[in-house]
Design an enzyme around this catalytic site. Structure first.
Site, PDB file in Angstrom:
ATOM      1  N   CYS A  67       1.487  -1.224  -0.204  1.00  0.00           N
ATOM      2  CA  CYS A  67      -0.340   0.050   0.615  1.00  0.00           C
ATOM      3  C   CYS A  67       1.000   1.196  -0.172  1.00  0.00           C
ATOM      4  O   CYS A  67       1.131   1.171  -1.124  1.00  0.00           O
ATOM      5  CB  CYS A  67      -0.768  -0.423   0.932  1.00  0.00           C
ATOM      6  SG  CYS A  67      -1.890   0.921   0.643  1.00  0.00           S
ATOM      7  N   HIS A 104      -4.117  -5.718   1.024  1.00  0.00           N
ATOM      8  CA  HIS A 104      -2.760  -5.804   2.261  1.00  0.00           C
ATOM      9  C   HIS A 104      -3.260  -7.808   2.369  1.00  0.00           C
ATOM     10  O   HIS A 104      -4.157  -7.670   3.433  1.00  0.00           O
ATOM     11  CB  HIS A 104      -3.235  -5.157   2.884  1.00  0.00           C
ATOM     12  CG  HIS A 104      -3.135  -3.693   3.597  1.00  0.00           C
ATOM     13  ND1 HIS A 104      -2.516  -2.989   4.714  1.00  0.00           N
ATOM     14  CD2 HIS A 104      -4.192  -2.565   2.687  1.00  0.00           C
ATOM     15  CE1 HIS A 104      -2.239  -1.767   3.679  1.00  0.00           C
ATOM     16  NE2 HIS A 104      -3.465  -1.088   2.762  1.00  0.00           N
ATOM     17  N   GLU A 111      -0.940  -8.965   4.793  1.00  0.00           N
ATOM     18  CA  GLU A 111      -0.641  -9.358   5.963  1.00  0.00           C
ATOM     19  C   GLU A 111      -2.214  -9.131   7.281  1.00  0.00           C
ATOM     20  O   GLU A 111      -2.229  -9.954   8.220  1.00  0.00           O
ATOM     21  CB  GLU A 111       0.105  -8.106   6.610  1.00  0.00           C
ATOM     22  CG  GLU A 111      -0.927  -6.521   6.749  1.00  0.00           C
ATOM     23  CD  GLU A 111      -0.891  -5.468   5.848  1.00  0.00           C
ATOM     24  OE1 GLU A 111      -0.920  -4.320   5.666  1.00  0.00           O
ATOM     25  OE2 GLU A 111      -0.365  -6.133   4.299  1.00  0.00           O
TER      26      GLU A 111
END
Length: 232
Positions: free
Chosen positions: A87, A204, A206
């Site tokens: 990002c 994302h 994660e």
């Protein structure tokens, strides 16, 4: 795996990244402040997390790209070390010249925060070796400037060299205008450097690593990195 997660004023995903790295590798990463001038000795992987570094003043990532720590990141990349930018981290890598192109305002001029589908374009990468090429994964996005833009020659080179690793698609893996949520050229969601060692991506991964939150589609990216470093 010895990882370093950079922290800039305005970063807000550094602990999410750190959790994903520790969960998949068993090793707690170091958090490195933007004003430091060196990475921890023996660093294998540098991660630039999401957020709004320096409040996104000027252009997203433009100030962070000139932070003191970025010289060490460039040296790490030049040595062939792995670098991941997610990002805002992707925006910083482009502004720092570590990846080509730029991230512009989303085509609808609105901030987007929701789950999206991505097609994994290649498994021939230290970031995607645990995925099958053509696999469709679902991960979140949260950005206002994720519209990837590059000149025609750069796009031709990225596509021809197989450097597009992730592309926005629908649940069936089809690239459509509707699925290309931010208007990125060629529906590009993530690219790698010419040596394949630096990855920038807008979504994302994660945030989808722990079954406690329902999806683990992003986990294989971090497992891929750990495996690549273990077998290097």
């Amino acid at each position: 795996m010895k990882a370093a997660v950079l922290v800039f004023p305005g970063s807000n995903r550094e602990r999410d990244i750190a959790y994903a790295l520790e969960l998949t590798s068993g090793v707690k990463p170091a958090l490195v402040w933007h004003a430091d001038t060196e990475l921890p000795a023996g660093t294998d992987l540098v991660v630039l997390p999401g957020g709004f570094s320096y409040g996104d003043y000027l252009r997203c990532g433009a100030i962070a790209a000139r932070a003191a720590i970025m010289d060490a990141v460039r040296r790490h990349a030049e040595r062939g070390g792995l670098v991941l930018g997610v990002c805002n981290g992707f925006q910083i890598l482009c502004e720092a010249g570590l990846l080509p192109g730029v991230l512009m305002r989303n085509s609808q001029l609105k901030f987007i925060a929701r789950n999206v589908h991505l097609r994994v374009e290649s498994s021939n990468s230290p970031f995607t070796r645990r995925y099958n090429a053509g696999a469709v994964i679902e991960v979140p996005v949260a950005h206002g400037e994720g519209n990837y833009v590059a000149d025609e020659e750069t796009l031709k080179r990225l596509e021809g060299d197989g450097r597009v690793l992730f592309r926005y698609c629908d649940a069936a893996g089809t690239v459509t205008q509707a699925a290309n949520i931010n208007g990125a050229l060629n529906a590009i969601a993530g690219i790698v450097s010419d040596n394949g060692r630096v990855l920038g991506m807008m979504p994302h991964p994660e945030n989808h690593v722990d079954p406690a939150i329902g999806s683990t589609d992003g986990r294989a990216l971090f497992e891929s990195i750990a495996e690549a470093l273990e077998t290097a």
